[in-house]
Design an enzyme around this catalytic site. Sequence first.
Site, mmCIF file in Angstrom:
data_model
loop_
_atom_site.group_PDB
_atom_site.id
_atom_site.type_symbol
_atom_site.label_atom_id
_atom_site.label_comp_id
_atom_site.label_asym_id
_atom_site.label_seq_id
_atom_site.Cartn_x
_atom_site.Cartn_y
_atom_site.Cartn_z
ATOM 1 C CB VAL A 245 1.312 -10.695 -9.763
ATOM 2 C CG1 VAL A 245 -0.132 -10.733 -9.859
ATOM 3 C CG2 VAL A 245 1.552 -9.867 -8.509
ATOM 4 C CG ASN A 427 21.092 -29.547 -9.285
ATOM 5 O OD1 ASN A 427 21.781 -28.872 -9.906
ATOM 6 N ND2 ASN A 427 20.599 -29.110 -8.169
ATOM 7 N N GLY A 478 7.061 -15.663 -17.273
ATOM 8 C CA GLY A 478 6.377 -14.677 -18.096
ATOM 9 C C GLY A 478 6.257 -14.978 -19.613
#
Length: 505
Positions: A245, A427, A478
């Site tokens: 979310v 990478n 977050g």
Amino acid sequence: ANYFSKFSKAPVISKLVGRRVLNGIGQPTLEVEIYCTVKNYEKRICSSLMATHSQIPENALPETIEADEKERDDSVHTAVEWVNESLNTMLRGLEPADQCQADKMLGEYFANKVEEKKEIENQEEEEEGKEKEEEEAAPALYLPAPLPKQKRGGKPGRRLSVEVKPIPPAEPAEPVLCGSLAIGGTSLAIAKAGASISRVPLYLHTALLKHPQEPPKEMTLPLPMVTLLNCEKILPTKLKLVKEVILIPPAELPLKQGIERVLDIQKEMTRLLESSGKVLSSLKRISHLGCLTIGYDSLEQLLLLMETACNNIGLELGTDMYLAINCAAHELMDYDKGKYEILTGTFKTPDEMVAMYVEMINDFPFIIALIDPLRKEDREQWSRICCALGSKCYLIAEDAVTQISKLKTDENINIAMCSGVVLKYINQTKVSDLIELTGILDGQRHITILGSPDGESSDESLVDLAVGLGARFLKLGGLSRGERVAKYNRLLAIEEELAANGALR
């Protein structure tokens, strides 16, 4: 002294140093240090740390996880060797400001390594083929033919022929060459060194590399996509459809205020979850994405709680804050049934998924973005969902995007009907690749999103790259874990710097 220093030779790379370090979740990764000869003295200029991305799903078997860890160890070990030996020799004497030449040399080196691996694999296949031929040539033991099975008696039952449309099989994951981190790490380190020697921030250096003819007078900041909750699909709760979310502050709001709003919502959500009697052990667990980990039994339950949290602090979803949902649909597919498992025991076909998303956006218009709502293989349904919802919300491809190595060569984003693509610096990705890819996306009117991989490092360069490349969004996870918070702090610092210089648009 300052006057005469202008006539000195331009700094050149004198030495590269590669070493094995740890990323933000304790996994091995690569650090590349660059030393340059500046006014006849060797000087350490900068270093880059590579983030790592895992393609192993959450519910993978222990032996699969163990094999992935061993492969990552081997890859980092090989990358360190490449940097300290071949790349160190190859790039010595090159000016760090010459990013195009450096990336061209790195690309050729990587292409040669790919060819070497193919030759080794072909030789191994030939040897296996010879061994197989020798086994087949050996005299076979006589085995009697099996007797045909007798049909049981009884009345023949009437069989209903139901035509089931088979789903396209999953495309194989993009192969990752052992040691490829060395290419991305070295390219990023050279970009940082070029910015340092030019005495400009990395975001401005990147913008000048992308627009060498017309240097931008003003710059826009990407909108942060802040992950509020990580709903892991391995939790015992029913809801499988939502993986992340994500909160998106309004575009007209200063970034600092947007981040403060996100923090307020996060605090209120935590308070509501604790008071509702949710299991604290899962609530207090911080995900590798830097947010709370928790599960739900239905989508409505989750979204109504979000609305309540915002209303409690005087905010309205759809006006003061927006939502994005990361569905990670490739993790939902049950290939035996040919359907997506959106809730425990509840399955939907790709066509039914499209109808479900249309209903979801109509019921909850504050959701302005869906990330990976379908697998990349369901091209017909991607086209359908974009026709139905393209004007109402962003439809973003992250894992559902075409392999990055093919994007440049084909100049085809595969799901050309999607709104935008999440690009990750992992990478063998080079800075020049990002410049080229964002140019292609801009030309096709797709939005560019730079995203943090799972195994994020403490290097803040991703933020500068996003600002310099003109990305629309920045998906950093977050507002917990140092390696992720450092990037939000860097974004705030860039906003302050651009505003002070009158260059913030």
